[in-house]
Write an enzyme that holds these catalytic residues in place. Structure first.
Site, PDB file in Angstrom:
ATOM      1  N   GLY A   8       7.105   1.335  -4.998  1.00 18.86           N
ATOM      2  CA  GLY A   8       6.788   2.365  -5.485  1.00 18.86           C
ATOM      3  C   GLY A   8       7.768   2.904  -6.378  1.00 18.86           C
ATOM      4  O   GLY A   8       7.856   4.415  -6.850  1.00 18.86           O
ATOM      5  N   GLY A  11       6.987   5.473  -9.692  1.00 16.52           N
ATOM      6  CA  GLY A  11       6.200   6.700  -9.490  1.00 16.52           C
ATOM      7  C   GLY A  11       6.972   7.435  -9.982  1.00 16.52           C
ATOM      8  O   GLY A  11       8.102   7.672  -9.799  1.00 16.52           O
ATOM      9  N   ILE A  35       4.224  -2.800  -9.500  1.00 11.64           N
ATOM     10  CA  ILE A  35       3.421  -3.568  -8.922  1.00 11.64           C
ATOM     11  C   ILE A  35       2.967  -3.745 -10.387  1.00 11.64           C
ATOM     12  O   ILE A  35       3.718  -3.232 -11.907  1.00 11.64           O
ATOM     13  CB  ILE A  35       2.085  -3.264  -8.376  1.00 11.64           C
ATOM     14  CG1 ILE A  35       2.077  -1.130  -9.505  1.00 11.64           C
ATOM     15  CG2 ILE A  35       1.992  -2.736  -6.764  1.00 11.64           C
ATOM     16  CD1 ILE A  35       0.395  -0.644  -8.376  1.00 11.64           C
ATOM     17  N   ILE A  55       2.503  -3.489  -2.432  1.00 12.29           N
ATOM     18  CA  ILE A  55       2.992  -2.845  -0.602  1.00 12.29           C
ATOM     19  C   ILE A  55       1.469  -4.061   0.711  1.00 12.29           C
ATOM     20  O   ILE A  55       1.684  -3.457   1.164  1.00 12.29           O
ATOM     21  CB  ILE A  55       2.805  -2.126  -0.610  1.00 12.29           C
ATOM     22  CG1 ILE A  55       2.502  -1.437   0.499  1.00 12.29           C
ATOM     23  CG2 ILE A  55       0.961  -1.256  -0.808  1.00 12.29           C
ATOM     24  CD1 ILE A  55       3.531   0.014   1.142  1.00 12.29           C
ATOM     25  N   TYR A 143      -6.489  11.191   2.013  1.00 15.18           N
ATOM     26  CA  TYR A 143      -5.030  11.183   1.651  1.00 15.18           C
ATOM     27  C   TYR A 143      -4.608  11.242   3.092  1.00 15.18           C
ATOM     28  O   TYR A 143      -3.403  10.633   3.314  1.00 15.18           O
ATOM     29  CB  TYR A 143      -5.554  11.982   0.894  1.00 15.18           C
ATOM     30  CG  TYR A 143      -3.885  12.679   0.414  1.00 15.18           C
ATOM     31  CD1 TYR A 143      -3.008  10.827  -0.127  1.00 15.18           C
ATOM     32  CD2 TYR A 143      -3.436  13.990   0.369  1.00 15.18           C
ATOM     33  CE1 TYR A 143      -1.169  11.608  -0.694  1.00 15.18           C
ATOM     34  CE2 TYR A 143      -1.817  14.282  -0.154  1.00 15.18           C
ATOM     35  CZ  TYR A 143      -0.864  12.621   0.003  1.00 15.18           C
ATOM     36  OH  TYR A 143       0.088  12.795  -0.434  1.00 15.18           O
ATOM     37  N   LYS A 147      -2.317   9.928   6.011  1.00 18.52           N
ATOM     38  CA  LYS A 147      -0.771  10.602   5.932  1.00 18.52           C
ATOM     39  C   LYS A 147      -0.469  10.360   7.701  1.00 18.52           C
ATOM     40  O   LYS A 147       0.553  10.062   8.282  1.00 18.52           O
ATOM     41  CB  LYS A 147      -0.522  12.045   5.632  1.00 18.52           C
ATOM     42  CG  LYS A 147      -0.435  11.609   3.876  1.00 18.52           C
ATOM     43  CD  LYS A 147       0.508  10.480   3.336  1.00 18.52           C
ATOM     44  CE  LYS A 147       1.083  10.245   2.192  1.00 18.52           C
ATOM     45  NZ  LYS A 147       2.053   9.309   1.801  1.00 18.52           N
TER      46      LYS A 147
END
Ligand code: AKB
Length: 325
Positions: A8, A11, A35, A55, A143, A147
């Site tokens: 990532g 990002g 990606i 990923i 989300y 987490k």
């Protein structure tokens, strides 16, 4: 930390962390994992190696780890809170399936792993003020669910297999470099763009809604310092509360008005983001991070706002000059 893979890397956090770690470890020692469709550009592409590492593809992660003799993986792949609500299955696939792939590759290849958690890992029932390190975590967003799962899975791999997993719970991150995408705390970045462009800011979060926020340089330092901390001092691993400032829209708008007197804001509250924000803490207690690895933020609201405005004026000025050509 000798050879690092950042998953990532293009990002919001990754694009800055990759450059910081290249300064820290040497350019050739930090691989920017991206990606398709989000290839590195400019200095990120030119300053060091990059590899396409999705990923969700465990073989691609393992191949990059072997090719570059990676000993530390920064796993920054995730959908942020608001966008994850629109695509919960994908949020799980990346946040939990992806993390499982990373942890398995780390177990097989002896890598340390950093996977950020978030204030989004808290939810209804969590004490809202000075939220303790160890407390109720029953988020209602996908989300947050990914987490909390990530925290538990990372701790499991540490205790069961000896994988060196460590992480922090990031507040909303404020930066002038790469824009965030689809978060609940993004308003605290967008407000600066509007202010510097001389536009009225339409705030999606209601007055009186407090959330923890952090300036990106502090967040990056936290991500590096936790991975370099003396393991014998760590009582916790996944994930440490870290904090530096907490404000609501009125307070940040007031600070910006102090620095840009003509700035104006009106409210256009987004019900999804507002309900997520209300389920998150007002402010975290980060004393465990301070005691176990000497965490200390450098930017408060005033220092962050001054630096953001100065840096954004330069950035937006350059963009306008290019557009005028
Ligand atoms: C979001 O708003 O989704 C993120 C976060 C606080 O984790 N910035």
């Amino acid at each position: 930390m000798e050879n690092v893979l950042i998953i990532g890397a293009t990002g919001q956090i990754g694009s800055e962390l990759t450059m910081l770690l290249r300064e820290h470890c040497g350019n050739d020692h930090v691989v920017a994992g991206y990606i398709h469709g989000a290839e590195p550009k400019g200095a990120l592409a030119e300053s060091g190696p990059s590899e396409c590492v999705d990923i969700t593809d465990a073989d691609a992660i393992a191949a990059a780890v072997k090719k570059y003799k990676v000993d530390t993986i920064y796993n920054l792949a995730a959908l942020l809170s608001a966008v994850a609500e629109a695509r919960p299955q994908l949020a799980w696939k990346i946040g939990v399936g992806g993390l499982y792939n990373v942890l398995e590759v780390a177990r097989e290849n002896g890598c340390a792993v950093f996977t950020p958690s978030s204030i989004g890992s808290f939810g209804p029932g969590t004490p809202l003020d000075h939220t303790p390190q160890d407390t109720i975590q029953r988020p209602r967003t996908i989300y947050g669910v990914t987490k909390v799962t990530g925290e538990l899975l990372s701790d499991y791999y540490a205790h069961r297999f000896g994988v060196d997993t460590r992480s922090v719970r990031f507040p909303g991150l404020i930066s002038y470099v790469a824009p965030p995408g689809g978060g609940t705390t993004d308003y605290a970045v967008d407000i600066f763009y509007s202010a510097v462009r001389g536009e009225t800011f339409r705030c999606p979060i209601a007055a009186g809604t407090f959330m923890d926020m952090m300036y990106m340089p502090d967040a990056l330092r936290a991500a590096v310092e936790i991975m370099e901390a003396d393991p014998s001092r760590l009582v916790h691993r996944n994930s440490f509360n870290v904090a530096s400032m907490s404000f609501d829209p009125e307070i940040i708008a007031g600070k910006i008005k102090e620095l840009i007197p003509g700035f104006t804001m009106e409210y256009a509250v987004d019900p999804l983001r507002q309900s997520i924000a209300e389920s998150w803490p007002n402010s975290l207690d980060d004393s465990c991070a301070r005691n176990e690895w000497d965490w200390k933020p450098r930017y408060d609201l005033d220092a962050m706002a001054r630096d953001m405005i100065e840096k954004l004026r330069v950035k937006i000025g350059k963009e306008e000059a290019v557009n005028a050509l």
